[in-house]
Design an enzyme around this catalytic site. Sequence first.
Site, PDB file in Angstrom:
ATOM      1  N   LYS A 197      -4.269  10.552   5.625  1.00 23.97           N
ATOM      2  CA  LYS A 197      -3.848   9.666   6.718  1.00 23.97           C
ATOM      3  C   LYS A 197      -2.832  10.426   7.575  1.00 23.97           C
ATOM      4  O   LYS A 197      -1.622  10.352   7.341  1.00 23.97           O
ATOM      5  CB  LYS A 197      -3.246   8.384   6.166  1.00 23.97           C
ATOM      6  CG  LYS A 197      -4.167   7.655   5.166  1.00 23.97           C
ATOM      7  CD  LYS A 197      -3.378   7.245   3.954  1.00 23.97           C
ATOM      8  CE  LYS A 197      -4.177   6.754   2.783  1.00 23.97           C
ATOM      9  NZ  LYS A 197      -5.423   6.133   2.945  1.00 23.97           N
TER      10      LYS A 197
ATOM     11  N   ASP B 294       0.339  16.368  20.328  1.00 18.31           N
ATOM     12  CA  ASP B 294       0.886  17.502  21.069  1.00 18.31           C
ATOM     13  C   ASP B 294       1.376  18.583  20.109  1.00 18.31           C
ATOM     14  O   ASP B 294       0.693  18.906  19.153  1.00 18.31           O
ATOM     15  CB  ASP B 294       1.970  17.023  22.037  1.00 18.31           C
ATOM     16  CG  ASP B 294       1.380  16.198  23.183  1.00 18.31           C
ATOM     17  OD1 ASP B 294       0.152  16.253  23.380  1.00 18.31           O
ATOM     18  OD2 ASP B 294       2.137  15.498  23.871  1.00 18.31           O
TER      19      ASP B 294
ATOM     20  N   HIS C 220       0.814  -1.214   0.000  1.00 16.56           N
ATOM     21  CA  HIS C 220       0.000   0.000   0.000  1.00 16.56           C
ATOM     22  C   HIS C 220       0.856   1.277   0.000  1.00 16.56           C
ATOM     23  O   HIS C 220       0.332   2.387   0.103  1.00 16.56           O
ATOM     24  CB  HIS C 220      -0.902  -0.034   1.244  1.00 16.56           C
ATOM     25  CG  HIS C 220      -2.093   0.852   1.186  1.00 16.56           C
ATOM     26  ND1 HIS C 220      -2.360   1.805   2.139  1.00 16.56           N
ATOM     27  CD2 HIS C 220      -3.112   0.932   0.289  1.00 16.56           C
ATOM     28  CE1 HIS C 220      -3.481   2.432   1.844  1.00 16.56           C
ATOM     29  NE2 HIS C 220      -3.964   1.934   0.733  1.00 16.56           N
TER      30      HIS C 220
ATOM     31  N   LYS D 194       3.271   4.453  -1.041  1.00 16.68           N
ATOM     32  CA  LYS D 194       3.320   5.430  -2.136  1.00 16.68           C
ATOM     33  C   LYS D 194       4.609   6.227  -1.978  1.00 16.68           C
ATOM     34  O   LYS D 194       4.651   7.224  -1.248  1.00 16.68           O
ATOM     35  CB  LYS D 194       2.117   6.378  -2.104  1.00 16.68           C
ATOM     36  CG  LYS D 194       0.769   5.688  -2.367  1.00 16.68           C
ATOM     37  CD  LYS D 194      -0.006   5.504  -1.126  1.00 16.68           C
ATOM     38  CE  LYS D 194      -1.388   4.941  -1.439  1.00 16.68           C
ATOM     39  NZ  LYS D 194      -1.945   4.162  -0.346  1.00 16.68           N
TER      40      LYS D 194
ATOM     41  N   ASP E 182      16.755  10.904  -8.275  1.00 19.52           N
ATOM     42  CA  ASP E 182      18.175  11.259  -8.237  1.00 19.52           C
ATOM     43  C   ASP E 182      18.784  11.195  -6.839  1.00 19.52           C
ATOM     44  O   ASP E 182      19.842  11.788  -6.591  1.00 19.52           O
ATOM     45  CB  ASP E 182      18.403  12.666  -8.803  1.00 19.52           C
ATOM     46  CG  ASP E 182      18.137  12.744 -10.300  1.00 19.52           C
ATOM     47  OD1 ASP E 182      18.123  11.684 -10.941  1.00 19.52           O
ATOM     48  OD2 ASP E 182      17.935  13.859 -10.813  1.00 19.52           O
TER      49      ASP E 182
ATOM     50  N   HIS F  98      -9.382  11.174   2.276  1.00 21.12           N
ATOM     51  CA  HIS F  98      -8.467  10.040   2.134  1.00 21.12           C
ATOM     52  C   HIS F  98      -7.151  10.289   2.854  1.00 21.12           C
ATOM     53  O   HIS F  98      -6.219   9.492   2.784  1.00 21.12           O
ATOM     54  CB  HIS F  98      -8.210   9.787   0.635  1.00 21.12           C
ATOM     55  CG  HIS F  98      -7.624   8.463   0.318  1.00 21.12           C
ATOM     56  ND1 HIS F  98      -6.312   8.295  -0.093  1.00 21.12           N
ATOM     57  CD2 HIS F  98      -8.158   7.220   0.337  1.00 21.12           C
ATOM     58  CE1 HIS F  98      -6.069   7.029  -0.323  1.00 21.12           C
ATOM     59  NE2 HIS F  98      -7.172   6.337  -0.057  1.00 21.12           N
TER      60      HIS F  98
END
Length: 482
Positions: A402, A407, A224, A226, A231, A400
């Site tokens: 996440k 704190d 999952h 991404k 470079d 979507h």
Amino acid sequence: MYDSLQTALTSPWLYYVLMGIYVFTIVVTLGVVISENRNPVKSLAWVTVLLTLPLIGIILYMFFGRSIKNTRMITRRNRKKLKRLERGHQVDIRRLPLSDESKSQIKLGRSLTGSFYYPDNEVVTFTSGKAKFDALMDDLRNAKSSISLQYYIFEDDKIGRQIADILMQKARQGVAVRVIYDHVGSFHVRKKFFKKMREAGVLVYPFFKVNFPLLGYRLNWRNHRKLVVIDGKIGYIGGMNIADRYIDGGKFNHWRDTHLRITGPGVAALQYSFGVDWNFMGQPVLENEHIEPDTRDDNNKVGIQLITSGPTNQWSNIELMFHRAISNARERVYVQTPYFLPTEGLLKALVAVAMANIDVRIMIPMHPDSAILRYASFSYVTECLRAGIKIYLYKPGMLHSKVMIVDNELASIGSTNFDFRSFEHNFEANLFVFSREFNEKQAEIFLNDQRLCERVLPNQWRKRPLLKKWAESILRLLSPIL
């Protein structure tokens, strides 16, 4: 011949042989479940299913019940070679200008995954798909030596074809272009889309390709992550896949997500993570990959630590990092997630800090992209409200993002949903950022999103239809496999 076949099928000995094989399979499967020493509740659930619905139970266990914990993804020798990408980066955690809670968090991450803490990075936040993809495509066009790109979904649509065209162009120019896509996440994408890239010189491979007879063995474990590294200087990580809906919203009016662009020494951690997955698929070790951190002077440099997690790990790395962060909270815990299906430990941690008068806020979409997951997520709302946790439903479209903010010094952003699947079954990657300025910016973004939400009030929540309550309770039982 027909009579002989009919006689054989109706003979007692064949019946007893088939019954013997059937019983033997059930007993062996039960033995495997018990020997794995999992959470007793989960083990008892599988034992119950196997005893009451043996045939269905075996099929479900093949798809969703197998465990590959402690499976070595790559050899120790290859892992040591890949570690050179990080150049043995090490800092004295005790001397960092951070709170004791942050230092404890970094030490836990180091113990769980061996991940280093990298100071002096520049991190840019994207909250819209257009801004993220514009920056990504600009960086890809300027690539000089290598591109490492990994996505759960790589669609054959407008943005997907634009990125594919850039990758093919760079490959023809002699840039080393490597692409990993998840086979199940991109299962509906036509083969010729990836074939065209291969013919242009792009090294494209599916992660955990699902073929018979390995269908049941591999289907439940998906990559999952991404990640992009360009470079050895620029890195990307977050929640956005490559698809038009991250720009135009798809079937939603709006698609809200969060992604990061990183420059600095911490890019080496992303390259190492990609290198592990690359070698896991049987590809050569990227031991000679050039890592050249961006050393531009910037007053807003931040410290980062990349934490990866997957079903092969001994521990649920990101879940434990979340648990530690929540338990250490003294002022606030803000969570954005498309699906809220917490493990028992995380739910108790959230409840405990909320009941200690710490400001805990959970933001989920009012209408997510899955009706089943919506009801399953809503099944946890009542318990949260009783503990004083504030629940916000995002109204403009699909949320979507996440993100977890704790704190005033820690923020975590990546691919991990706040659910069982991400914590236990998926290969995930989250960046833990330690910076007061960055934390303040993420909190500001959260509060801006909050203005677009509807807060769930206990009195109104109790009045929802009985049918919805039943649907939530029933689908909660499926939370571990959703």
